[in-house]
Scaffold this motif. Sequence first.
Motif, PDB file in Angstrom:
ATOM      1  N   ARG A 121       0.083  49.564 -15.783  1.00 39.96           N
ATOM      2  CA  ARG A 121      -0.826  50.717 -15.856  1.00 39.96           C
ATOM      3  C   ARG A 121      -2.268  50.336 -15.508  1.00 39.96           C
ATOM      4  NH1 ARG A 121       2.955  51.249 -19.802  1.00 39.96           N
ATOM      5  NH2 ARG A 121       4.303  53.064 -19.598  1.00 39.96           N
ATOM      6  N   ASN A 136      -4.803  56.802 -19.734  1.00 38.68           N
ATOM      7  CA  ASN A 136      -4.028  55.662 -20.237  1.00 38.68           C
ATOM      8  C   ASN A 136      -3.874  54.529 -19.230  1.00 38.68           C
ATOM      9  OD1 ASN A 136      -3.552  56.957 -22.774  1.00 38.68           O
ATOM     10  ND2 ASN A 136      -1.912  58.145 -21.815  1.00 38.68           N
ATOM     11  N   ARG A 143     -11.008  52.658 -19.673  1.00 37.76           N
ATOM     12  CA  ARG A 143     -10.016  53.739 -19.725  1.00 37.76           C
ATOM     13  C   ARG A 143     -10.689  54.981 -20.317  1.00 37.76           C
ATOM     14  NH1 ARG A 143      -7.084  50.714 -23.976  1.00 37.76           N
ATOM     15  NH2 ARG A 143      -5.371  50.477 -22.493  1.00 37.76           N
TER      16      ARG A 143
END
Length: 238
Positions: free
Chosen positions: A37, A60, A236
């Motif tokens: 991610r 995320n 993030r």
Amino acid sequence: MDKLLEHANLENLTGLWQLMGATQVTEELQQSISWPRRCWQHPDQQAAEWSEIIEHIPANYLFPVWRAGEASVALEQALRRQGLEVGLEQLAMVLPLDTDTPSPDHPRLDVRLIESHEQAEQWSSLCGRAFGYTLDAEVIDQLRQQPDVDVLWASLNGEPIATAILYRTGPVTGIHQVGVPPELQGQGIARELMLMLLERARSAGAEYVCLQASVAGEPLYHKLGFQPQFRIRSYRRG
């Protein structure tokens, strides 16, 4: 040479992310398909306008800012203005393998490649316990089959207790995902594993080893002779 090694560290890191599965989001951005991610720019890219980049960072996902300098400062200011926060801070480090490193005094660990999908699932669970997040076993199973990647685990008395990944890019080998579950930390396992990884990299012909150290891992790597290069702050959405 310092700048070349900094570039080699980032090329190794982003190259591994690409092998894990990535897609081109915009001309300037790539993004992981699943774990780990990450959403990132190529290390050589410096965009003048940040708004388009920031709007494409998914929730995320971590967006790393490399190095320092005016461009990085401006990018970090823009990220903060848009409500993103630092989710991870690391120190890029490098070790020339002409540096003498000790061998484990009384080796306890048996370090081996994982060799099946089932072992990839077990490895992912073990690594997830070490880092406190969920990994995608399919990504690890795909990764273990790549020719320049070693997905390794260390066992003690037949029980897997630690994880690591080695990724070779030219004369540089990157060490990634060195993990020991919390209940086993403080027993010298990470140090012994690192010494064995360094010897494995040296035997395979690597000239340098690079990594990205967490705050918790920095003291060990400093003791092993790793040299700091630059900070990586990953943002993030809050």
